[in-house]
Design a protein around this motif. Structure first.
Motif, PDB file in Angstrom:
ATOM      1  N   ARG A   1      18.673  44.426 -51.683  1.00 22.06           N
ATOM      2  CA  ARG A   1      19.250  44.771 -50.379  1.00 22.06           C
ATOM      3  C   ARG A   1      20.665  45.332 -50.557  1.00 22.06           C
ATOM      4  N   ALA A   2      21.451  44.686 -51.416  1.00 24.73           N
ATOM      5  CA  ALA A   2      22.823  45.146 -51.640  1.00 24.73           C
ATOM      6  C   ALA A   2      22.851  46.557 -52.203  1.00 24.73           C
ATOM      7  N   ALA A   3      21.824  46.927 -52.992  1.00 24.35           N
ATOM      8  CA  ALA A   3      21.759  48.268 -53.579  1.00 24.35           C
ATOM      9  C   ALA A   3      21.617  49.342 -52.505  1.00 24.35           C
ATOM     10  N   ARG A   4      21.158  48.947 -51.312  1.00 22.63           N
ATOM     11  CA  ARG A   4      21.025  49.900 -50.206  1.00 22.63           C
ATOM     12  C   ARG A   4      22.297  49.974 -49.364  1.00 22.63           C
ATOM     13  N   LEU A   5      23.328  49.248 -49.788  1.00 20.19           N
ATOM     14  CA  LEU A   5      24.600  49.247 -49.063  1.00 20.19           C
ATOM     15  C   LEU A   5      25.749  49.630 -49.998  1.00 20.19           C
ATOM     16  N   PRO A   6      25.667  50.769 -50.685  1.00 20.17           N
ATOM     17  CA  PRO A   6      26.731  51.138 -51.632  1.00 20.17           C
ATOM     18  C   PRO A   6      28.072  51.365 -50.943  1.00 20.17           C
ATOM     19  N   PHE A   7      28.042  51.590 -49.622  1.00 19.64           N
ATOM     20  CA  PHE A   7      29.278  51.800 -48.879  1.00 19.64           C
ATOM     21  C   PHE A   7      29.975  50.485 -48.512  1.00 19.64           C
ATOM     22  N   ILE A   8      29.325  49.352 -48.851  1.00 21.67           N
ATOM     23  CA  ILE A   8      29.963  48.033 -48.682  1.00 21.67           C
ATOM     24  C   ILE A   8      29.913  47.348 -50.049  1.00 21.67           C
ATOM     25  N   PRO A   9      30.854  47.667 -50.930  1.00 19.56           N
ATOM     26  CA  PRO A   9      30.765  47.190 -52.317  1.00 19.56           C
ATOM     27  C   PRO A   9      31.106  45.715 -52.503  1.00 19.56           C
ATOM     28  N   PHE A  10      31.644  45.068 -51.481  1.00 20.52           N
ATOM     29  CA  PHE A  10      32.136  43.692 -51.589  1.00 20.52           C
ATOM     30  C   PHE A  10      31.515  42.896 -50.438  1.00 20.52           C
ATOM     31  N   ILE A  11      30.481  42.080 -50.739  1.00 19.52           N
ATOM     32  CA  ILE A  11      29.757  41.363 -49.695  1.00 19.52           C
ATOM     33  C   ILE A  11      29.591  39.895 -50.067  1.00 19.52           C
ATOM     34  N   GLY A  12      29.928  39.027 -49.112  1.00 19.93           N
ATOM     35  CA  GLY A  12      29.574  37.622 -49.213  1.00 19.93           C
ATOM     36  C   GLY A  12      28.380  37.366 -48.309  1.00 19.93           C
ATOM     37  N   TRP A  13      27.240  37.022 -48.898  1.00 25.28           N
ATOM     38  CA  TRP A  13      25.996  36.807 -48.143  1.00 25.28           C
ATOM     39  C   TRP A  13      25.865  35.327 -47.815  1.00 25.28           C
ATOM     40  N   ASP A  14      25.773  35.000 -46.534  1.00 25.23           N
ATOM     41  CA  ASP A  14      25.519  33.623 -46.124  1.00 25.23           C
ATOM     42  C   ASP A  14      24.011  33.435 -45.998  1.00 25.23           C
ATOM     43  N   VAL A  15      23.454  32.593 -46.866  1.00 23.42           N
ATOM     44  CA  VAL A  15      22.006  32.498 -47.036  1.00 23.42           C
ATOM     45  C   VAL A  15      21.549  31.057 -46.843  1.00 23.42           C
ATOM     46  N   VAL A  16      20.452  30.892 -46.139  1.00 24.37           N
ATOM     47  CA  VAL A  16      19.777  29.596 -46.032  1.00 24.37           C
ATOM     48  C   VAL A  16      18.455  29.692 -46.776  1.00 24.37           C
ATOM     49  N   LEU A  17      18.236  28.804 -47.725  1.00 29.57           N
ATOM     50  CA  LEU A  17      16.930  28.729 -48.385  1.00 29.57           C
ATOM     51  C   LEU A  17      15.984  27.956 -47.476  1.00 29.57           C
ATOM     52  N   THR A  18      14.817  28.533 -47.238  1.00 28.75           N
ATOM     53  CA  THR A  18      13.844  27.939 -46.321  1.00 28.75           C
ATOM     54  C   THR A  18      12.595  27.521 -47.084  1.00 28.75           C
ATOM     55  N   GLY A  19      11.632  26.967 -46.368  1.00 27.44           N
ATOM     56  CA  GLY A  19      10.407  26.503 -47.015  1.00 27.44           C
ATOM     57  C   GLY A  19       9.593  27.620 -47.621  1.00 27.44           C
ATOM     58  N   ASP A  20       9.722  28.837 -47.072  1.00 33.13           N
ATOM     59  CA  ASP A  20       8.915  29.945 -47.595  1.00 33.13           C
ATOM     60  C   ASP A  20       9.749  31.115 -48.108  1.00 33.13           C
ATOM     61  N   GLY A  21      11.040  30.905 -48.341  1.00 33.48           N
ATOM     62  CA  GLY A  21      11.873  31.984 -48.854  1.00 33.48           C
ATOM     63  C   GLY A  21      13.347  31.787 -48.538  1.00 33.48           C
ATOM     64  N   TYR A  22      13.918  32.739 -47.800  1.00 33.01           N
ATOM     65  CA  TYR A  22      15.329  32.614 -47.431  1.00 33.01           C
ATOM     66  C   TYR A  22      15.570  33.401 -46.158  1.00 33.01           C
ATOM     67  N   GLN A  23      16.719  33.104 -45.518  1.00 29.66           N
ATOM     68  CA  GLN A  23      17.183  33.888 -44.383  1.00 29.66           C
ATOM     69  C   GLN A  23      18.679  34.119 -44.541  1.00 29.66           C
ATOM     70  N   VAL A  24      19.110  35.337 -44.214  1.00 33.83           N
ATOM     71  CA  VAL A  24      20.524  35.682 -44.242  1.00 33.83           C
ATOM     72  C   VAL A  24      21.103  35.466 -42.846  1.00 33.83           C
ATOM     73  N   LEU A  25      22.093  34.589 -42.737  1.00 35.96           N
ATOM     74  CA  LEU A  25      22.693  34.312 -41.442  1.00 35.96           C
ATOM     75  C   LEU A  25      23.670  35.410 -41.040  1.00 35.96           C
ATOM     76  N   GLU A  26      24.487  35.861 -41.995  1.00 34.11           N
ATOM     77  CA  GLU A  26      25.446  36.926 -41.727  1.00 34.11           C
ATOM     78  C   GLU A  26      26.050  37.393 -43.036  1.00 34.11           C
ATOM     79  N   LEU A  27      26.792  38.493 -42.977  1.00 33.40           N
ATOM     80  CA  LEU A  27      27.525  39.021 -44.117  1.00 33.40           C
ATOM     81  C   LEU A  27      29.019  38.854 -43.879  1.00 33.40           C
TER      82      LEU A  27
END
Length: 340
Positions: free
Chosen positions: A289-315
């Motif tokens: 996903r980050a590779a599709r955002l080269p115009f945002i080179p510095f990202i902190g991803w807020d991530v929740v690990l779930t029972g079937d994968g993950y969800q991103v809450l915000e950047l």
């Protein structure tokens, strides 16, 4: 720019009011650190040249992501970015402007509380209320329906009280709740315990890389969120990027050095040594996903690990960098040093 850095540092000092011996205070200020970060990073014993100062962050970090930073800071706008990229994230149900609820699908004014009550009845975990712009969990609240009325951050409220609370909000969004994996609930069930994954752009490889990662964990003091900063009481555990294994968790008391915990201080559940589920798959997907955002080179991803994968809450485009400096000095890593 330098003046802005000094003013921001001064405001931080006034807010946090950390005490240090005058010799350490003068050393911290002369190198651009607040007394709070100087104490938290243990710079009385660690090499401060391997850390990025507060003053540098205040003056330079805003420019790293250029004109795209403001969009990334607007949660409702960036939720559409994530949706476009196919990033799994909690659905945005509505926005609240001057106390009025607007359906996020057609942005037309809804019937107000009856509309939200219907959504709460459809969703047993409830919904999340959070400011459209902000950080550190400030203003975030959790609302759900139960047999006797409602629960706001776990406390009983009548429907009239819940409706009155909503009517007092402005520039807020209403989203679904991300249900965390059972390992996170075992450690501490009272909050949603999130990962912060830092991706930076490698301009030589023309691709992002995972620079650092931490796991925030809530406590009774930080409730209803897992906030670690500014004495909020939450914990922050370092994550081994190669294995997804948790290290000890840091907690910053009001006074004194950072405390480290191998187990949760309230539940007694193990923290150090816990292996995160689907770590390799999750981080590889985040990097895609980050590779599709080269115009945002510095990202902190807020991530929740779930029972079937993950969800991103915000950047987070540059905020909260102190989280990564507590467990280890970032500039000891050549790739991170080269990026900055």
């Amino acid at each position: 720019m330098k003046i802005r850095g000094f003013l921001s540092l001064w405001r931080m000092e006034r807010k946090l009011k950390t005490r240090l011996p005058w010799t350490d205070t003068l050393r911290a200020w002369s190198h651009g650190f607040s007394r709070w970060t100087y104490s938290m990073y243990g710079l009385h014993r660690n090499d401060l040249r391997l850390y990025i100062s507060d003053r540098t962050q205040f003056t330079l970090f805003d420019g790293i992501n250029g004109p795209h930073r403001p969009a990334a800071q607007q949660k409702a706008i960036f939720a559409k970015y994530l949706e476009f990229l196919g990033v799994p994230s909690p659905a945005v149900l509505a926005v609240v402007i001057r106390g009025r609820i607007y359906d996020a699908v057609d942005l037309s004014p809804t019937a107000g509380w009856p509309w939200l009550r219907e959504r709460l009845e459809e969703r047993a975990p409830g919904v999340v209320l959070k400011p459209l712009k902000g950080c550190e969990g400030i203003g975030v609240a959790f609302l759900r329906k139960d047999r006797s009325g409602c629960r706001l951050d776990g406390l009983p409220r009548t429907e009239n009280e819940a409706a009155a609370y909503i009517s007092g909000l402005d520039d807020f969004m209403i989203t679904e709740v991300a249900i965390q994996h059972e390992y996170a609930s075992r450690i501490y069930p009272g909050t949603t315990n999130t990962l912060r994954l830092l991706t930076l752009w490698d301009y030589d490889a023309e691709a992002p890389f995972l620079a650092q990662a931490v796991h925030r964990i809530g406590t009774r003091r930080s409730f209803p969120v897992d906030n670690f900063k500014m004495g909020a009481g939450g914990l922050s555990a370092w994550i081994d990027i190669g294995t997804g294994e948790l290290g000890p968790a840091a907690c910053k008391p009001d006074m004194g050095d950072v405390e480290w915990h191998d187990t949760h201080p309230e539940t007694g559940a193990p923290i150090r040594g816990v292996r995160l589920p689907r770590w390799k798959e999750t981080t590889e997907d985040i990097l895609r996903r980050a590779a599709r955002l080269p115009f945002i080179p510095f990202i902190g991803w807020d991530v929740v690990l779930t029972g079937d994968g993950y969800q991103v809450l915000e950047l987070n485009p540059g905020s909260g960098f102190f989280l990564f400096q507590v467990p280890q000095p970032p500039l000891a890593d050549p790739r991170i040093r080269r990026f900055f």
